[in-house]
Design an enzyme around this catalytic site. Structure first.
Site, PDB file in Angstrom:
ATOM      1  N   ALA A 140      41.197  55.487  43.303  1.00 14.01           N
ATOM      2  CA  ALA A 140      39.782  55.114  43.154  1.00 14.01           C
ATOM      3  C   ALA A 140      39.669  53.623  42.886  1.00 14.01           C
ATOM      4  O   ALA A 140      39.798  53.166  41.752  1.00 14.01           O
ATOM      5  CB  ALA A 140      39.141  55.896  42.001  1.00 14.01           C
ATOM      6  N   GLY A 141      39.487  52.845  43.981  1.00 17.02           N
ATOM      7  CA  GLY A 141      39.317  51.402  43.846  1.00 17.02           C
ATOM      8  C   GLY A 141      37.869  51.064  44.107  1.00 17.02           C
ATOM      9  O   GLY A 141      37.032  51.096  43.214  1.00 17.02           O
ATOM     10  N   SER A 142      37.558  50.801  45.393  1.00 17.66           N
ATOM     11  CA  SER A 142      36.170  50.508  45.749  1.00 17.66           C
ATOM     12  C   SER A 142      35.266  51.702  45.418  1.00 17.66           C
ATOM     13  O   SER A 142      34.107  51.531  45.068  1.00 17.66           O
ATOM     14  CB  SER A 142      36.070  50.215  47.244  1.00 17.66           C
ATOM     15  OG  SER A 142      36.900  49.122  47.557  1.00 17.66           O
TER      16      SER A 142
ATOM     17  N   TRP B  52      46.173  48.408  38.428  1.00 17.39           N
ATOM     18  CA  TRP B  52      45.791  46.993  38.548  1.00 17.39           C
ATOM     19  C   TRP B  52      44.963  46.515  37.363  1.00 17.39           C
ATOM     20  O   TRP B  52      43.934  45.891  37.558  1.00 17.39           O
ATOM     21  CB  TRP B  52      44.956  46.721  39.813  1.00 17.39           C
ATOM     22  CG  TRP B  52      45.383  47.334  41.082  1.00 17.39           C
ATOM     23  CD1 TRP B  52      44.643  48.156  41.864  1.00 17.39           C
ATOM     24  CD2 TRP B  52      46.619  47.146  41.765  1.00 17.39           C
ATOM     25  NE1 TRP B  52      45.343  48.504  42.979  1.00 17.39           N
ATOM     26  CE2 TRP B  52      46.563  47.893  42.945  1.00 17.39           C
ATOM     27  CE3 TRP B  52      47.779  46.416  41.474  1.00 17.39           C
ATOM     28  CZ2 TRP B  52      47.614  47.939  43.842  1.00 17.39           C
ATOM     29  CZ3 TRP B  52      48.833  46.468  42.371  1.00 17.39           C
ATOM     30  CH2 TRP B  52      48.733  47.220  43.537  1.00 17.39           C
TER      31      TRP B  52
ATOM     32  N   TYR C  29      40.096  45.976  30.792  1.00 16.21           N
ATOM     33  CA  TYR C  29      39.008  46.798  31.344  1.00 16.21           C
ATOM     34  C   TYR C  29      39.639  47.780  32.319  1.00 16.21           C
ATOM     35  O   TYR C  29      40.171  47.363  33.361  1.00 16.21           O
ATOM     36  CB  TYR C  29      38.047  45.840  32.041  1.00 16.21           C
ATOM     37  CG  TYR C  29      36.899  46.413  32.828  1.00 16.21           C
ATOM     38  CD1 TYR C  29      35.681  46.653  32.214  1.00 16.21           C
ATOM     39  CD2 TYR C  29      37.014  46.643  34.193  1.00 16.21           C
ATOM     40  CE1 TYR C  29      34.589  47.117  32.944  1.00 16.21           C
ATOM     41  CE2 TYR C  29      35.938  47.113  34.935  1.00 16.21           C
ATOM     42  CZ  TYR C  29      34.726  47.346  34.298  1.00 16.21           C
ATOM     43  OH  TYR C  29      33.663  47.798  35.021  1.00 16.21           O
TER      44      TYR C  29
ATOM     45  N   GLU D 269      41.659  53.127  39.621  1.00 16.31           N
ATOM     46  CA  GLU D 269      42.749  54.112  39.598  1.00 16.31           C
ATOM     47  C   GLU D 269      43.503  54.046  40.930  1.00 16.31           C
ATOM     48  O   GLU D 269      42.986  53.492  41.906  1.00 16.31           O
ATOM     49  CB  GLU D 269      42.177  55.511  39.394  1.00 16.31           C
ATOM     50  CG  GLU D 269      41.410  55.612  38.095  1.00 16.31           C
ATOM     51  CD  GLU D 269      41.062  57.037  37.709  1.00 16.31           C
ATOM     52  OE1 GLU D 269      41.364  57.967  38.486  1.00 16.31           O
ATOM     53  OE2 GLU D 269      40.499  57.194  36.614  1.00 16.31           O
TER      54      GLU D 269
ATOM     55  N   GLU E  41      36.858  42.792  41.238  1.00 14.09           N
ATOM     56  CA  GLU E  41      35.412  42.904  40.937  1.00 14.09           C
ATOM     57  C   GLU E  41      34.599  43.270  42.186  1.00 14.09           C
ATOM     58  O   GLU E  41      33.441  42.877  42.314  1.00 14.09           O
ATOM     59  CB  GLU E  41      34.872  41.597  40.329  1.00 14.09           C
ATOM     60  CG  GLU E  41      34.961  41.541  38.828  1.00 14.09           C
ATOM     61  CD  GLU E  41      34.260  42.693  38.130  1.00 14.09           C
ATOM     62  OE1 GLU E  41      34.963  43.614  37.687  1.00 14.09           O
ATOM     63  OE2 GLU E  41      33.030  42.686  38.045  1.00 14.09           O
TER      64      GLU E  41
ATOM     65  N   GLY F  90      52.461  18.937  55.713  1.00  9.71           N
ATOM     66  CA  GLY F  90      53.699  19.576  55.238  1.00  9.71           C
ATOM     67  C   GLY F  90      53.783  19.598  53.722  1.00  9.71           C
ATOM     68  O   GLY F  90      54.288  20.559  53.130  1.00  9.71           O
TER      69      GLY F  90
HETATM   70  C1  LIG Z   1      45.324  41.264  40.375  1.00 15.54           C
HETATM   71  C2  LIG Z   1      44.311  42.347  40.203  1.00 15.54           C
HETATM   72  C3  LIG Z   1      43.649  42.479  38.987  1.00 15.54           C
HETATM   73  C4  LIG Z   1      42.730  43.511  38.808  1.00 15.54           C
HETATM   74  N1  LIG Z   1      42.140  43.683  37.574  1.00 15.54           N
HETATM   75  C5  LIG Z   1      41.409  44.818  37.341  1.00 15.54           C
HETATM   76  C6  LIG Z   1      40.971  45.134  36.014  1.00 15.54           C
HETATM   77  O1  LIG Z   1      41.203  44.390  35.073  1.00 15.54           O
HETATM   78  N2  LIG Z   1      40.301  46.286  35.827  1.00 15.54           N
HETATM   79  C7  LIG Z   1      40.029  47.164  36.851  1.00 15.54           C
HETATM   80  O2  LIG Z   1      39.425  48.197  36.605  1.00 15.54           O
HETATM   81  N3  LIG Z   1      40.428  46.876  38.125  1.00 15.54           N
HETATM   82  C8  LIG Z   1      41.117  45.737  38.389  1.00 15.54           C
HETATM   83  N4  LIG Z   1      41.555  45.451  39.663  1.00 15.54           N
HETATM   84  C9  LIG Z   1      41.248  46.383  40.743  1.00 15.54           C
HETATM   85  C10 LIG Z   1      40.313  45.833  41.805  1.00 15.54           C
HETATM   86  O3  LIG Z   1      39.006  45.785  41.329  1.00 15.54           O
HETATM   87  C11 LIG Z   1      40.479  46.716  43.049  1.00 15.54           C
HETATM   88  O4  LIG Z   1      41.744  46.405  43.589  1.00 15.54           O
HETATM   89  C12 LIG Z   1      39.409  46.525  44.076  1.00 15.54           C
HETATM   90  O5  LIG Z   1      38.186  47.011  43.601  1.00 15.54           O
HETATM   91  C13 LIG Z   1      39.732  47.208  45.403  1.00 15.54           C
HETATM   92  O6  LIG Z   1      40.163  48.504  45.228  1.00 15.54           O
HETATM   93  P1  LIG Z   1      41.516  48.997  45.939  1.00 15.54           P
HETATM   94  O7  LIG Z   1      42.576  48.034  45.585  1.00 15.54           O
HETATM   95  O8  LIG Z   1      41.737  50.422  45.565  1.00 15.54           O
HETATM   96  O9  LIG Z   1      41.234  48.876  47.465  1.00 15.54           O
HETATM   97  P2  LIG Z   1      40.427  49.936  48.406  1.00 15.54           P
HETATM   98  O10 LIG Z   1      39.169  50.347  47.746  1.00 15.54           O
HETATM   99  O11 LIG Z   1      41.357  51.011  48.834  1.00 15.54           O
HETATM  100  O12 LIG Z   1      40.113  48.989  49.615  1.00 15.54           O
HETATM  101  C14 LIG Z   1      41.059  48.649  50.626  1.00 15.54           C
HETATM  102  C15 LIG Z   1      40.310  47.923  51.744  1.00 15.54           C
HETATM  103  O13 LIG Z   1      39.323  48.801  52.300  1.00 15.54           O
HETATM  104  C16 LIG Z   1      38.030  48.222  52.235  1.00 15.54           C
HETATM  105  N5  LIG Z   1      37.059  49.279  51.936  1.00 15.54           N
HETATM  106  C17 LIG Z   1      36.993  50.065  50.847  1.00 15.54           C
HETATM  107  N6  LIG Z   1      35.972  50.915  50.933  1.00 15.54           N
HETATM  108  C18 LIG Z   1      35.362  50.692  52.103  1.00 15.54           C
HETATM  109  C19 LIG Z   1      34.247  51.266  52.771  1.00 15.54           C
HETATM  110  N7  LIG Z   1      33.524  52.227  52.220  1.00 15.54           N
HETATM  111  N8  LIG Z   1      33.913  50.779  53.978  1.00 15.54           N
HETATM  112  C20 LIG Z   1      34.628  49.779  54.552  1.00 15.54           C
HETATM  113  N9  LIG Z   1      35.683  49.203  53.979  1.00 15.54           N
HETATM  114  C21 LIG Z   1      36.056  49.654  52.763  1.00 15.54           C
HETATM  115  C22 LIG Z   1      38.124  47.207  51.116  1.00 15.54           C
HETATM  116  O14 LIG Z   1      37.171  46.164  51.272  1.00 15.54           O
HETATM  117  C23 LIG Z   1      39.545  46.699  51.277  1.00 15.54           C
HETATM  118  O15 LIG Z   1      39.591  45.706  52.254  1.00 15.54           O
HETATM  119  C24 LIG Z   1      42.441  44.391  39.874  1.00 15.54           C
HETATM  120  C25 LIG Z   1      43.095  44.233  41.098  1.00 15.54           C
HETATM  121  C26 LIG Z   1      44.029  43.247  41.268  1.00 15.54           C
HETATM  122  C27 LIG Z   1      44.755  43.154  42.586  1.00 15.54           C
END
Ligand SMILES: Cc1cc2nc3c(=O)[nH]c(=O)nc-3n(C[C@H](O)[C@H](O)[C@H](O)COP(=O)(O)OP(=O)(O)OC[C@H]3O[C@@H](n4cnc5c(N)ncnc54)[C@H](O)[C@@H]3O)c2cc1C
Length: 557
Positions: free
Chosen positions: A132-134, A163, A125, A129, A368, A345
């Site tokens: 572009a995470g959250s 990821w 899935y 990017e 997720e 331990g």
């Molecule tokens: C092992 C692993 C497997 C994954 N598998 C998939 C997959 O199969 N498909 C897929 O599409 N994605 C996948 N992901 C991606 C995952 O969904 C994202 O890593 C996640 O959504 C967070 O995005 P980011 O890593 O860019 O963190 P960011 O969005 O940059 O967040 C960094 C921190 O900032 C906080 N934050 C973000 N926005 C805000 C806000 N507006 N206000 C306050 N705090 C905020 C977050 O809570 C976090 O603590 C995977 C990730 C990992 C690590």
């Protein structure tokens, strides 16, 4: 419950998954996969095809078994009990097919879902990017229409994904990309020109899962690969399944959390310190085991309630999915951490597994949707409910629980009602003083909402067990009386959180002297909440006894 598998098939599936874990993935093998950072591709493929796990989430009309949400939650919990990395490898296939299942045309569904059912293929899935995470709205991957005159014959996709679970090994990918009409899902084969997979990430945990970046450079797909045939539906299609998918990650937290506690419990029976087994020492059991067992069961109650609602046809339930995920993943994480402590331990070494469980379950608070994004989703939605109802939303929920307490006085419903009532008062003060402009307050409210709503769900679950009206596929680790004690313990915790953290929270956000503290404490029923704490340790003793019921443990000191 009429959705999903019949009871015999359901039990057979759970037993099969459990047996597979026992025979094919003993501790030594799991430790080796973790140490070598190895994705057991053949084993995951066997699980999907030979074991038929793929068939579970595929509707019967496409050749699958048509398992319901409740069925899948129980399977996800079972998989996570074995290993969250293995569970992730399986789950990524569920997730990869979700845009098709929930967004595709009938014709597309018939083609792709049948193919997945027949071949048990591995999917990925691709939403996240590098930038572009959250915030998926910041996505940069583009899908440019390929034109033949005025007619769109296909798309050229360019961009990067980050990821992606199963990223290196999947046979088929669903990729989210911006089209002129907005974000859209595309179905992409693994070997198309211009599609590169990055090297597997070296991760903190779930090392038996594969995670990789994807690079797409002018990857051409036919127009029939646009999920749903209409551009711009992608984010909606993604959000349409959050209620469901987040429930499954909540179940991972539950499975891993219990897997850790179930190692600590027998350990503490055998381990003699201070003249007796640790299992007899209240300072040990109540802090390290009981508290966490209770929180996990609060998450379970919410997961089960939401699963029943989804199976009954309710749609979206994104907030409920978020509440379940926040509770399940955080409780699982805390339970695993406490289990390391419980083994002292030994817990800190690889051999005893709990340190691996802790590293593995950590991901559930990130993927997720992170815990903070869950808090935001929950707080925003429930804040709207508070405003729309003129502040009555949680008072009404409290009244319903008080009514339950009248017929079921032992299930903690009265204390959960106090928690809901106090939450309504805290939210109202936040409204009057315009405090939710502070993001910190809003997010912390999301956490309080989660605990309080889970307390309500747990009281209802305990009452259903007392009546014998629980879902037939419900987990039965605790009987009705034990569950009532579990619920009373958690209701006290939730209520005292609102009375303590909730009131402190609004005070920290307000100007000095702006809030009448005594007035707020009276309105929120702080005295009643404090009085309801009486008997708490006795109830924790009861939960402790339930945890050790299969062991010769001796009495609590
Ligand atoms: C092992 C692993 C497997 C994954 N598998 C998939 C997959 O199969 N498909 C897929 O599409 N994605 C996948 N992901 C991606 C995952 O969904 C994202 O890593 C996640 O959504 C967070 O995005 P980011 O890593 O860019 O963190 P960011 O969005 O940059 O967040 C960094 C921190 O900032 C906080 N934050 C973000 N926005 C805000 C806000 N507006 N206000 C306050 N705090 C905020 C977050 O809570 C976090 O603590 C995977 C990730 C990992 C690590």
């Amino acid at each position: 419950m009429d959705a999903g598998l019949d009871l015999d098939t359901f039990e057979m599936v759970l037993t099969t998954v459990r047996d597979f874990g026992e025979h094919e993935l003993p501790d030594a093998d799991l430790i080796e996969l973790d140490t070598k950072d190895e994705f057991p591709e053949p084993l995951i493929r066997r699980m999907l095809s030979e074991l038929g796990v793929s068939l579970l989430f595929i509707p019967e009309e496409y050749g699958g078994m048509g398992a319901g949400t409740f069925d899948i939650y129980r399977v996800c919990e079972e998989l996570a009990r074995i290993d969250v990395g293995i569970a992730t490898g399986v789950f990524a296939t569920f997730l990869g097919s979700d845009p098709i299942l929930f967004g595709a045309t009938e014709e597309q569904k018939a083609h792709w879902m049948s193919l997945i059912a027949e071949e048990g293929i591995l999917m990925a899935y691709g939403a996240t990017e590098p930038e572009a995470g959250s915030d998926l709205g910041a996505m940069r991957t583009t899908a440019t229409p390929i034109l033949d005159g005025d007619e769109v014959t296909g798309y050229s996709i360019t961009g990067a994904k980050q990821w992606i679970s199963n990223g290196t090994y999947a046979d088929l990918y669903t990729i989210l990309a911006n089209t002129p009409g907005g974000p859209s899902w595309f179905i992409v084969d693994r070997d198309v020109d211009g599609f590169e997979k990055g090297k597997p990430e070296d991760k903190h945990g779930i090392r038996a899962s594969n995670t990789a970046a994807l690079a797409l450079q002018d990857v051409e797909v036919g127009v029939d690969r646009l999920v749903g045939d209409v551009e711009g539906q992608g984010l909606m299609q993604a959000q349409a399944v959050f209620g469901y998918t987040r429930l499954m990650v909540a179940a991972f937290g539950l499975g891993a959390g219990w897997a850790a506690l179930d190692r600590a419990i027998p350990y503490s029976v055998e381990r003699i310190q201070g003249g007796g087994p640790l299992s007899t020492k209240q300072g040990y059991t109540h802090k390290l085991l009981v508290t966490h067992a209770v929180r996990l069961e609060a998450a379970r109650a919410y997961i089960e309630e939401t699963a029943v609602r989804i199976d009954a046809g309710e749609e979206l339930l994104n907030t409920e999915g978020a509440i379940a995920k926040l509770m399940g993943s955080e409780a699982g994480n805390d339970a695993a951490d406490a289990s390391i402590q419980a083994l002292g331990g030994y817990g800190y070494t690889k051999e005893y597994m709990v340190e691996k469980v802790k590293r593995d379950v950590r991901i559930t608070t990130i993927y997720e949707g992170t815990s903070e994004i869950m808090e935001m989703t929950i707080a925003r939605d429930r804040w709207q409910e508070h405003l729309k109802s003129g502040g009555a939303y949680y008072h009404d929920a409290a009244s319903a629980l008080s009514a339950l307490a009248a017929t079921h006085p032992d299930v903690g419903a009265d204390t959960a009602a106090l928690a809901l009532h106090a939450l309504a008062e805290v939210m109202e003060v936040a409204r009057v003083h315009r405090l939710t402009r502070n993001q910190h307050l809003l997010f912390r409210l999301g956490e309080l909402v989660t605990h309080v709503e889970c307390a309500g769900a747990l009281a209802r679950r305990a009452a259903a067990f007392a009546d014998g009206s629980q879902p037939e596929k419900a987990d039965t680790r605790f009987d009705a009386a034990q569950l009532a004690a579990v619920s009373r313990v958690f209701a006290r915790e939730a209520a005292s959180r609102v009375a303590g953290d909730g009131i402190r929270l609004v005070l920290t956000a307000a100007d000095p002297g702006a809030i009448d503290v005594n007035g707020l404490e009276t309105a929120a029923g702080v005295k009643a909440i404090n009085e309801a704490q009486a008997g708490g340790i006795h109830d924790m003793d009861l939960v402790r006894d339930a945890l050790y019921r299969d062991f010769e443990g001796g009495q609590t000191e």
